[in-house]
Every structure is written in C-alpha cells, then in structure tokens.
Design an enzyme around this catalytic site. Sequence first.
Site, PDB file in Angstrom:
ATOM      1  NE  ARG A 100       6.661  -7.320 -23.448  1.00 35.50           N
ATOM      2  CZ  ARG A 100       7.516  -7.759 -22.544  1.00 35.50           C
ATOM      3  NH1 ARG A 100       7.169  -7.797 -21.265  1.00 35.50           N
ATOM      4  NH2 ARG A 100       8.710  -8.194 -22.908  1.00 35.50           N
ATOM      5  CE  LYS A 135      -6.596   3.673  -1.409  1.00 36.44           C
ATOM      6  NZ  LYS A 135      -5.865   3.848  -0.140  1.00 36.44           N
ATOM      7  CE  LYS A 167     -13.139   5.021   1.484  1.00 36.56           C
ATOM      8  NZ  LYS A 167     -11.885   4.600   0.793  1.00 36.56           N
ATOM      9  CD  GLU A 200     -13.502   6.301   5.543  1.00 36.67           C
ATOM     10  OE1 GLU A 200     -13.073   5.652   4.575  1.00 36.67           O
ATOM     11  OE2 GLU A 200     -13.292   7.520   5.712  1.00 36.67           O
ATOM     12  CG  ASP A 222     -10.111   5.064   7.074  1.00 33.93           C
ATOM     13  OD1 ASP A 222      -9.514   4.172   6.441  1.00 33.93           O
ATOM     14  OD2 ASP A 222      -9.912   6.277   6.894  1.00 33.93           O
TER      15      ASP A 222
END
Length: 283
Positions: A100, A135, A167, A200, A222
């Site tokens: 698995r 992410k 950011k 950013e 961005d």
Amino acid sequence: MNFLSEQAIFEFIDSALAEDVGTGDHSTLASVPPDAINKAQLLVKDEGVLAGIALAEMIFSRVDPDLKMEVLIPDGIRVKPKDVAFKVHGRARSILTGERLVLNCMQRMSGIATLTTTFNELIRDTGCKLLDTRKTTPNFRLPEKWAVSIGGGVNHRFGLYDMIILKDNHIDFAGGIKQAIESTRNYLEKHSLSLKIEVETRSLKEVEEVLNTGGIDRIMLDNMSPELMKEAVELIARKYETEASGGINESTIRSYALTGVDYISCGALTHSFKSLDLSLKAF
C-alpha cells in the site's frame, strides 16, 4: 539537508511505514505462512507519466532487504493501461506489507509527474522554467516535489528555511516593501545566513519600489494579467530574475510564459493533480 538525500528518503519511508504498520500487519501475519515466497507485478490502468519507481525500490528494500525488484519501465516514461512497470519477488509477507505504501506514493507521484509534463510541454519552447510551490500535502512533500522533477519541472524552495520569499502578508505586516527588504537583509547579516531573497509584487508601483530598494534576487509578479506582466518584465529589464505566480493553469500558462518571465510557479502541480490508477497483483 538535501531533500532527496538517502537519509531524508529513509526517514520518510520509516515514518510512513510506522503510520501504516503500527504494531504489525496482522492481516498478513494471520493468513500468510512466514516461509511463503511469491511474485507480484505493478499493473498500469491509466495513461500518464510514471513516477515513483526509484522510491518503490527503496520502500521494498526498507521493508525487506531480500526483496528483489525488476524494473521494466523507469521513472519519467509515458505509460498506458496493461503496461507492467515492475515485478517484485521474495517473501510474500514483505510484499504485502509494503504494497500500500508503494501504491500510495506511486499513484500520487505519477499524477503529479503527468500534470507537470503537460504544463511543461506547453512552455517548452519559451525558455521559461516551471516551478512547484509549498502547496503540498503535509508529511508528503518529499515525494511530491520529487515527482515534479521527474515530470520536468524545477523544485522551488523545499521549506521555509532554504529561501526567503517576502509575500504580501510579510510586506503588509512589516510596514511596506522597503521596510521588509531592509529588515530581511539585516536579519541575514546578523545571523550569518546566505539565503536568496524573493519579493512578491502586485502592481507596477510595487515593482518600482523593489527596484528602488534593491538588494534582492528575484521579483515575483503575482496575479497580474499577461499584459501587465509583460510591462513589469520590461520594467525590471533583467536586473533581477522574474517569476509569474497566481492561479496560472493549463489554459493560461503559455500566455504568461510568453511575457518573458524566467519562471512560472504553479501550485496546481501538487494540489490539483489526478492520481494515476495502479495496482499490485500476484502472478
């Protein structure tokens, strides 16, 4: 630490096996004789790009060093239904215990590699490089970023520790772009750290603020339209590396690559992929 070092990979495998096996694979221990020797093969049931073969070898070896795996299709190769990617031979109990984890890793990694390859082919002739992001699935970042590289993408920073990205929230909390950059440079000097700095930006005005402040390595553009991004790239004039970011998908990625940016970061690579259907069967 190199995130694909042998130590890092084995730490990931050990943690994953501990989560799955716990006090023992009781289904296998209860039903399969300890001296049973068997073979199994990995059957492909989807079309896509195969990824995770090298990791599967390490998983089976970690479960049982006596397991022998014959690789028929290596990582990074396009596969189709009914293809056999590998065969594994040895103690039946060991094959079942590792099954698995091997499938979970390879199905997800192959899905990511497939999506990365699709995106990469759309911009291959532009000179722009495709980046992943943070992410990712907690505790599964290592195989996810590994899969991006198998699919032809480039790994961005692995975590918060190996590169600085200022950011929008960092900038807003710091009081502005100039303050955020200057504070960061002072921090790096104080702690004798050598980390690249990316900032950013959300508008041409913010790009100008970064250019006027200086002392950074890359400017992230961005959530800009391709037209505005092209203006920003021309304004930066290759003084710093440039990176496009923000909701870029399969239908828009080429238009962003054609703006002249050096990189495109795309969170979809590791959060919007479809796992490849694979199965491990005795034969």
